[in-house]
Design a protein around this motif. Structure first.
Motif, PDB file in Angstrom:
ATOM      1  N   LYS A   1      11.157   7.011  -2.492  1.00 41.91           N
ATOM      2  CA  LYS A   1      12.165   6.428  -3.364  1.00 41.91           C
ATOM      3  C   LYS A   1      11.501   6.178  -4.712  1.00 41.91           C
ATOM      4  N   ILE A   2      12.210   6.464  -5.785  1.00 44.44           N
ATOM      5  CA  ILE A   2      11.694   6.244  -7.138  1.00 44.44           C
ATOM      6  C   ILE A   2      12.360   5.002  -7.714  1.00 44.44           C
ATOM      7  N   GLU A   3      11.547   4.073  -8.180  1.00 43.19           N
ATOM      8  CA  GLU A   3      12.025   2.873  -8.874  1.00 43.19           C
ATOM      9  C   GLU A   3      11.518   2.958 -10.304  1.00 43.19           C
TER      10      GLU A   3
ATOM     11  N   ALA B   1       7.065   4.757 -13.433  1.00 36.04           N
ATOM     12  CA  ALA B   1       7.940   4.578 -12.277  1.00 36.04           C
ATOM     13  C   ALA B   1       7.085   4.192 -11.076  1.00 36.04           C
ATOM     14  N   LEU B   2       7.741   3.645 -10.094  1.00 37.95           N
ATOM     15  CA  LEU B   2       7.081   3.340  -8.829  1.00 37.95           C
ATOM     16  C   LEU B   2       7.518   4.378  -7.806  1.00 37.95           C
ATOM     17  N   GLY B   3       6.553   4.918  -7.083  1.00 42.46           N
ATOM     18  CA  GLY B   3       6.854   5.794  -5.966  1.00 42.46           C
ATOM     19  C   GLY B   3       6.721   4.974  -4.696  1.00 42.46           C
TER      20      GLY B   3
ATOM     21  N   CYS C   1       0.816  -1.221   0.000  1.00 41.65           N
ATOM     22  CA  CYS C   1       0.000   0.000   0.000  1.00 41.65           C
ATOM     23  C   CYS C   1       0.848   1.269   0.000  1.00 41.65           C
ATOM     24  N   HIS C   2       2.113   1.144   0.333  1.00 39.17           N
ATOM     25  CA  HIS C   2       2.999   2.305   0.370  1.00 39.17           C
ATOM     26  C   HIS C   2       3.656   2.584  -0.992  1.00 39.17           C
ATOM     27  N   VAL C   3       3.251   1.804  -2.019  1.00 39.58           N
ATOM     28  CA  VAL C   3       3.817   1.949  -3.362  1.00 39.58           C
ATOM     29  C   VAL C   3       2.707   2.366  -4.331  1.00 39.58           C
ATOM     30  N   ILE C   4       2.990   3.371  -5.169  1.00 35.59           N
ATOM     31  CA  ILE C   4       2.054   3.798  -6.205  1.00 35.59           C
ATOM     32  C   ILE C   4       2.770   3.776  -7.552  1.00 35.59           C
ATOM     33  N   GLU C   5       1.976   3.746  -8.610  1.00 37.38           N
ATOM     34  CA  GLU C   5       2.547   3.866  -9.950  1.00 37.38           C
ATOM     35  C   GLU C   5       2.439   5.316 -10.395  1.00 37.38           C
ATOM     36  N   ILE C   6       3.522   5.839 -10.909  1.00 41.70           N
ATOM     37  CA  ILE C   6       3.571   7.175 -11.502  1.00 41.70           C
ATOM     38  C   ILE C   6       3.750   6.928 -12.998  1.00 41.70           C
TER      39      ILE C   6
END
Length: 109
Positions: free
Chosen positions: A57-59, A66-68, A27-32
């Protein structure tokens, strides 16, 4: 004399992965997504500066996804409300297959 060259695979089959995201685990990860390919990590960090009190952190997934990764579920939920003219966000459960695959691989799921 015979010359041998090695070519690396250029195909990415990750979009064909079946990935199930457990809503409570990431839940702490979103898609940008849907941002210009010229964006760099600093551009995304600047866009989310207001939402990253505990850190972000950006992945990278590809040039426009990207993943936030936020410090908490609450921070990620708050970041989903961003109104930015050059990018969009969505919960990981609604993300592209490629982003879901990257998130689960990084989380070791």
């Amino acid at each position: 004399m015979v010359t041998v060259t090695i070519q690396h695979v250029h195909n990415d089959y990750s979009i064909y992965e079946n990935v199930c995201i457990s809503p409570e685990k990431l839940c702490h990860v979103i898609e940008i997504y849907d941002f210009p390919a010229v964006f760099k990590t600093d551009d995304l960090l600047d866009a989310f500066a207001e939402y990253s009190d505990g850190g972000i952190k950006i992945e990278w997934v590809d040039d426009t996804h990207a993943l936030g990764v936020f410090s908490s579920d609450t921070a990620a939920l708050h970041a989903l409300s961003i109104c930015h003219p050059m990018l969009k966000t969505r919960a990981l459960t609604e993300a592209s297959k490629k982003s879901k695959g990257k998130a689960t691989r990084r989380a070791g799921m």
